[in-house]
Each structure stands twice: as structure tokens, then as C-alpha cells.
Write a protein that holds these residues in place. Sequence first.
Motif, PDB file in Angstrom:
ATOM      1  N   ARG A   1       0.823  -1.216   0.000  1.00 56.88           N
ATOM      2  CA  ARG A   1       0.000   0.000   0.000  1.00 56.88           C
ATOM      3  C   ARG A   1       0.855   1.263   0.000  1.00 56.88           C
ATOM      4  N   GLY A   2       1.656   1.352  -1.025  1.00 56.81           N
ATOM      5  CA  GLY A   2       2.463   2.561  -1.164  1.00 56.81           C
ATOM      6  C   GLY A   2       1.665   3.742  -1.693  1.00 56.81           C
ATOM      7  N   LEU A   3       0.516   3.472  -2.360  1.00 55.60           N
ATOM      8  CA  LEU A   3      -0.339   4.526  -2.896  1.00 55.60           C
ATOM      9  C   LEU A   3      -1.563   4.699  -2.008  1.00 55.60           C
ATOM     10  N   THR A   4      -1.846   5.924  -1.633  1.00 55.57           N
ATOM     11  CA  THR A   4      -2.977   6.191  -0.754  1.00 55.57           C
ATOM     12  C   THR A   4      -4.302   5.857  -1.416  1.00 55.57           C
ATOM     13  N   ALA A   5      -4.411   6.124  -2.716  1.00 54.92           N
ATOM     14  CA  ALA A   5      -5.679   5.968  -3.418  1.00 54.92           C
ATOM     15  C   ALA A   5      -5.824   4.625  -4.126  1.00 54.92           C
ATOM     16  N   SER A   6      -4.941   3.660  -3.864  1.00 58.50           N
ATOM     17  CA  SER A   6      -5.000   2.400  -4.605  1.00 58.50           C
ATOM     18  C   SER A   6      -6.312   1.662  -4.363  1.00 58.50           C
ATOM     19  N   GLY A   7      -6.823   1.699  -3.146  1.00 55.22           N
ATOM     20  CA  GLY A   7      -8.083   1.027  -2.852  1.00 55.22           C
ATOM     21  C   GLY A   7      -9.241   1.628  -3.630  1.00 55.22           C
ATOM     22  N   ALA A   8      -9.290   2.970  -3.691  1.00 58.22           N
ATOM     23  CA  ALA A   8     -10.365   3.628  -4.435  1.00 58.22           C
ATOM     24  C   ALA A   8     -10.278   3.323  -5.920  1.00 58.22           C
ATOM     25  N   ILE A   9      -9.065   3.237  -6.457  1.00 57.62           N
ATOM     26  CA  ILE A   9      -8.900   2.915  -7.879  1.00 57.62           C
ATOM     27  C   ILE A   9      -9.407   1.504  -8.169  1.00 57.62           C
ATOM     28  N   VAL A  10      -9.122   0.575  -7.254  1.00 60.52           N
ATOM     29  CA  VAL A  10      -9.636  -0.784  -7.423  1.00 60.52           C
ATOM     30  C   VAL A  10     -11.158  -0.788  -7.409  1.00 60.52           C
ATOM     31  N   LEU A  11     -11.754  -0.025  -6.497  1.00 61.82           N
ATOM     32  CA  LEU A  11     -13.212   0.045  -6.413  1.00 61.82           C
ATOM     33  C   LEU A  11     -13.813   0.576  -7.714  1.00 61.82           C
ATOM     34  N   VAL A  12     -13.198   1.622  -8.286  1.00 59.30           N
ATOM     35  CA  VAL A  12     -13.685   2.184  -9.547  1.00 59.30           C
ATOM     36  C   VAL A  12     -13.598   1.136 -10.656  1.00 59.30           C
ATOM     37  N   GLY A  13     -12.474   0.420 -10.716  1.00 52.94           N
ATOM     38  CA  GLY A  13     -12.322  -0.614 -11.736  1.00 52.94           C
ATOM     39  C   GLY A  13     -13.367  -1.709 -11.619  1.00 52.94           C
ATOM     40  N   VAL A  14     -13.656  -2.129 -10.393  1.00 54.93           N
ATOM     41  CA  VAL A  14     -14.667  -3.173 -10.181  1.00 54.93           C
ATOM     42  C   VAL A  14     -16.049  -2.673 -10.593  1.00 54.93           C
ATOM     43  N   LEU A  15     -16.387  -1.421 -10.239  1.00 57.24           N
ATOM     44  CA  LEU A  15     -17.686  -0.871 -10.599  1.00 57.24           C
ATOM     45  C   LEU A  15     -17.839  -0.751 -12.115  1.00 57.24           C
ATOM     46  N   ILE A  16     -16.768  -0.355 -12.797  1.00 55.60           N
ATOM     47  CA  ILE A  16     -16.818  -0.260 -14.263  1.00 55.60           C
ATOM     48  C   ILE A  16     -17.071  -1.639 -14.869  1.00 55.60           C
ATOM     49  N   ALA A  17     -16.346  -2.654 -14.378  1.00 53.75           N
ATOM     50  CA  ALA A  17     -16.530  -4.007 -14.912  1.00 53.75           C
ATOM     51  C   ALA A  17     -17.947  -4.500 -14.683  1.00 53.75           C
ATOM     52  N   LEU A  18     -18.487  -4.249 -13.496  1.00 58.59           N
ATOM     53  CA  LEU A  18     -19.847  -4.702 -13.197  1.00 58.59           C
ATOM     54  C   LEU A  18     -20.866  -3.974 -14.065  1.00 58.59           C
ATOM     55  N   THR A  19     -20.699  -2.662 -14.237  1.00 59.89           N
ATOM     56  CA  THR A  19     -21.642  -1.881 -15.037  1.00 59.89           C
ATOM     57  C   THR A  19     -21.649  -2.336 -16.494  1.00 59.89           C
ATOM     58  N   VAL A  20     -20.464  -2.491 -17.080  1.00 60.14           N
ATOM     59  CA  VAL A  20     -20.372  -2.845 -18.493  1.00 60.14           C
ATOM     60  C   VAL A  20     -20.891  -4.261 -18.739  1.00 60.14           C
ATOM     61  N   THR A  21     -20.506  -5.211 -17.904  1.00 62.06           N
ATOM     62  CA  THR A  21     -20.974  -6.583 -18.121  1.00 62.06           C
ATOM     63  C   THR A  21     -22.481  -6.693 -17.927  1.00 62.06           C
ATOM     64  N   THR A  22     -23.031  -5.929 -16.976  1.00 65.29           N
ATOM     65  CA  THR A  22     -24.483  -5.931 -16.795  1.00 65.29           C
ATOM     66  C   THR A  22     -25.177  -5.387 -18.038  1.00 65.29           C
ATOM     67  N   LEU A  23     -24.627  -4.310 -18.603  1.00 60.13           N
ATOM     68  CA  LEU A  23     -25.192  -3.743 -19.831  1.00 60.13           C
ATOM     69  C   LEU A  23     -25.120  -4.738 -20.979  1.00 60.13           C
ATOM     70  N   LEU A  24     -23.994  -5.401 -21.134  1.00 58.03           N
ATOM     71  CA  LEU A  24     -23.825  -6.360 -22.225  1.00 58.03           C
ATOM     72  C   LEU A  24     -24.777  -7.547 -22.069  1.00 58.03           C
ATOM     73  N   ILE A  25     -24.958  -8.014 -20.843  1.00 59.77           N
ATOM     74  CA  ILE A  25     -25.881  -9.132 -20.619  1.00 59.77           C
ATOM     75  C   ILE A  25     -27.311  -8.704 -20.901  1.00 59.77           C
ATOM     76  N   PHE A  26     -27.652  -7.461 -20.549  1.00 59.31           N
ATOM     77  CA  PHE A  26     -28.993  -6.952 -20.850  1.00 59.31           C
ATOM     78  C   PHE A  26     -29.221  -6.932 -22.361  1.00 59.31           C
ATOM     79  N   LEU A  27     -28.235  -6.451 -23.126  1.00 59.58           N
ATOM     80  CA  LEU A  27     -28.372  -6.430 -24.578  1.00 59.58           C
ATOM     81  C   LEU A  27     -28.439  -7.845 -25.146  1.00 59.58           C
TER      82      LEU A  27
END
Length: 480
Positions: A136-162
Amino acid sequence: MERRTKITVHPPNNRGLREVRIGGETVGSVWSLRELRTLLRRHGVPPDLDPDDRSRVSWLGGGSDTWPDHSWRRHAVIVLMVAGLVTGGVLLTTVGAPDAFNALTFAGRISGFLFILGGVTEVAAAVAAVDYWGKRGLTASGAIVLVGVLIALTVTTLLIFLWSEEMEYTPYMWAIFPLCAWSLWALWVVIRGKVWRGTPHPTKIATGVVVTALLAAVNLAYSAMYQPTTAPAKLDVSARFGEARLDLDEPVYHVPVTFRLKNSGTVPLYILAGDWSVYGRGGKYVEKSEELRDRRTALEQGEHDAWRHVESVGDTSLGVGPFSGPGNWYEPGEEFSQDKIVEIPKASEYDTVKAQLKLHVMRMDRGRIDLAAFSTEQYSWDKESVLYCPEEKCHGEFLAYNAQVRNNNNLVNVTRKPRYVTAWWGLGEADSNFDSNISTFKGKGFMSDAETERENKRYDLFTVTADAAIPFADVVDPRP
């Protein structure tokens, strides 16, 4: 550094890391005794130092055998997080790149670049995951991981809906569904671990993510649904006879006919198939036509016009041919015309000469055709031809054309089977015939009428027709 400098190993924190100080300076944190030896060597401590030598090493909160870190579990989380985030990055970039560089609309390109940006964010989140479940050398690394997970969940949900709209097999399913399941697991891990703690301005970061997602959704809806629905598509066509001329040597009239089209709408248009034809109609003149007496039969046969003193004896084809296709496309305002000369024997007993232009048209903002493939003719008499046309659609020998159609929104391409446009033009014994459709078949087979209607509506296929007619007397004795 002096050799007798005191080394202090502090108690494990909640993740099993133990802080190490040499003198009064913190030099790092370690998970295990092996890491401790490596860290000390990097700071000049002799490799033969006995870690249990209390005169040199002070152990707080447990001795050299106290290492509560479950390294296998932590490493497993890192591997799974990195694998999922990198896969998400590749998927988003693959989906977004075609639209970013080739979309017809500005909104479509913006949407594509947003997907590429999301893919880059996924890769950055993979790097942040290594740091967050590491030192944990970066203070914001946890938040960046959270953003990445949310993006993956949002996009895959959209693709499954289509995908659920058609439920067709595509190779992307092998990435979309596992990635969606992974994103649910990853979201549970990051929420349970409260990875956003210690991040500066977490509210601003969350707001930025939400705004970006909304912008992408608006651009997607505008480019995929609203704009192709509201932008009018219109193709004007016409057929016009010119002044006939009698041949100098033969008893034949040369009748010029001009066929013309113009894109008078606001979107580019493909010509999938087209046909021009000129007919001569003969008639039998009577006191009162028998056709008036049996209108039911005439209506059933599609004869809606009725003439009191004329009984039609049929149309004779004088000239036919394909027109501006297949695959030619026209920008708004662009036009095209073609002149034909039809020869009619002077002794013909026609009463009317008719011309018709008929075209099958598709909007370019609904999909793109591989024109290199579509312009390649295949012949029904070629035994190696892969194209097929049933007898009820193509009478006699015919030319056939086939190519893949790609949706202008790549989200649709990755969630549905490929679509193919097929066009035919045939010349029978007495007439020509042509047809075109869009289906999941690559030149062989036909979908049901309901499926064909659905695909034609999706790609906005429509037909335009122009007719012209002149009395044969105007050919024999043109008016001044």
C-alpha cells in the motif's frame, strides 16, 4: 550505518505486516522472516545476523515466529483481482475501439473513446490491486480498485442486458458472463474490506465515476437509438421517357428512358438491390370490359385498376436490368441518373409503354456493409457458389451477392450473432426479379417472415418505386 544500530520489529497490523525500524528510521514493512532478512540486507545489515539476538533485534508484539499473514490467501486475491481487471480492460477496449475510430456519428465516437478510457482505468486498477493487497504505497489504490470493479460490473451488466434481447451465441459470452460473476465477487471483497478508507476526497471520486457513467449512457442512447430513429431517410426516384426516334435503317423506334435517384434525406443510404424495367402493354378494345364484371377475381390477382373499354392482354418486357447496386451508397444531396435506350418494333401493337424503377435501400447509420465482399458476384450456375435462393424468390438463373453487416454500435456486434446482407438479381424467360434481406445466414437459408420483418425494421430497410407511362402513339408520332 554502524553495525550495532538497534533493529526494531513492531507488532503485526490488521493485515499481518510488521513495521521495521533501524535506529529511529522506518525502513519498511515485511510479511515474513524471509522478507525481513532481505530488507535488512538492502540496508547494510550482515546476512549472518541472528534475528533472535536480543542485543541487536527488539521484537514487539511477538517474536520471530509471529507472522499472522496468510500469504496464499492474499496472493490468491491479488491474482484473481488482476486477472479480472485486465480481462475487463481488454474487453472494454475491444468493444470501444471500432466505435472510437469508425463510428459515423460524433456521439458514437465519444462513446467508443469512453469505453477505451474505461479499459485503461481497468488496467490501472489492476496495478492498484497489486499495491493495495501489497505494501500500500499509494494512498488511493483502494479507491482505484473500487472504480475498476464498478466499471466491470456496469459494463458486463449492460452487455448481458443487450444479449438477453436475442439470446444468441457469440464468442464474447465466454468473457462477459464469467467477468460479470467475477465483478460481483470483487465488489463483495472491496466492500467488505472498505477499500476506500484513507482515500482523499472519496466523494469527489465517486461523483466523477457516476458522471462519466451517465455521460457514456447518454451518448450510447443518443447514437444507438435516438439519432437513427429521428433522422429522416428519404430517397427520391423517377423514371422519364424522352423523345423517340425512328431508326434510319430498320423499322424500329429507339425510345430513351432516364432513371434517376437522389438522396434527399439527412443520412447516407445503401442501395442493396435495384431493377429497372420497361414494358409494353397490349389491350383489346370492347364495348364493355369483362374485367368489370368479376372484380373479386381481379382484386384477388392484384388488379386494382379497371378500364371500361379495355381488356388487358398482358405486359411484354422490352428491357430490364439492375440499377445502381448492389452496395453503392449515396450521401445526403447526392444523386445518380442513368439513360437507357429501348428498341420497339414499329409494327408493335402496344397501347402503352411503361417504365419502372424499384430499389431496396438501407440506412448507413444502422449498419455498415463490407462493400469489398458485397460487390463480388456469385453465379447460380457456378457449382462452387455458396449462395442459395429458393425457386419462389429467384426464377431461373441469377446473380447473388453476400457480405457481413456490422452494427454502428459495437455493443450490438458483441452481443449478437453476425448479420449478413444477401441480394439477388435474376433474369427469367420473360422478366427479371430481384430481392434482398438481412439474416443470420451467410448466404444459405432463410429466416421466418417474422424474423425477416424484425431484421428489416432493425436496419430500416425500405423500398422505393417510380413509374412512368406514355401512350404508344407518342412513340409512333411524338407530339411537338
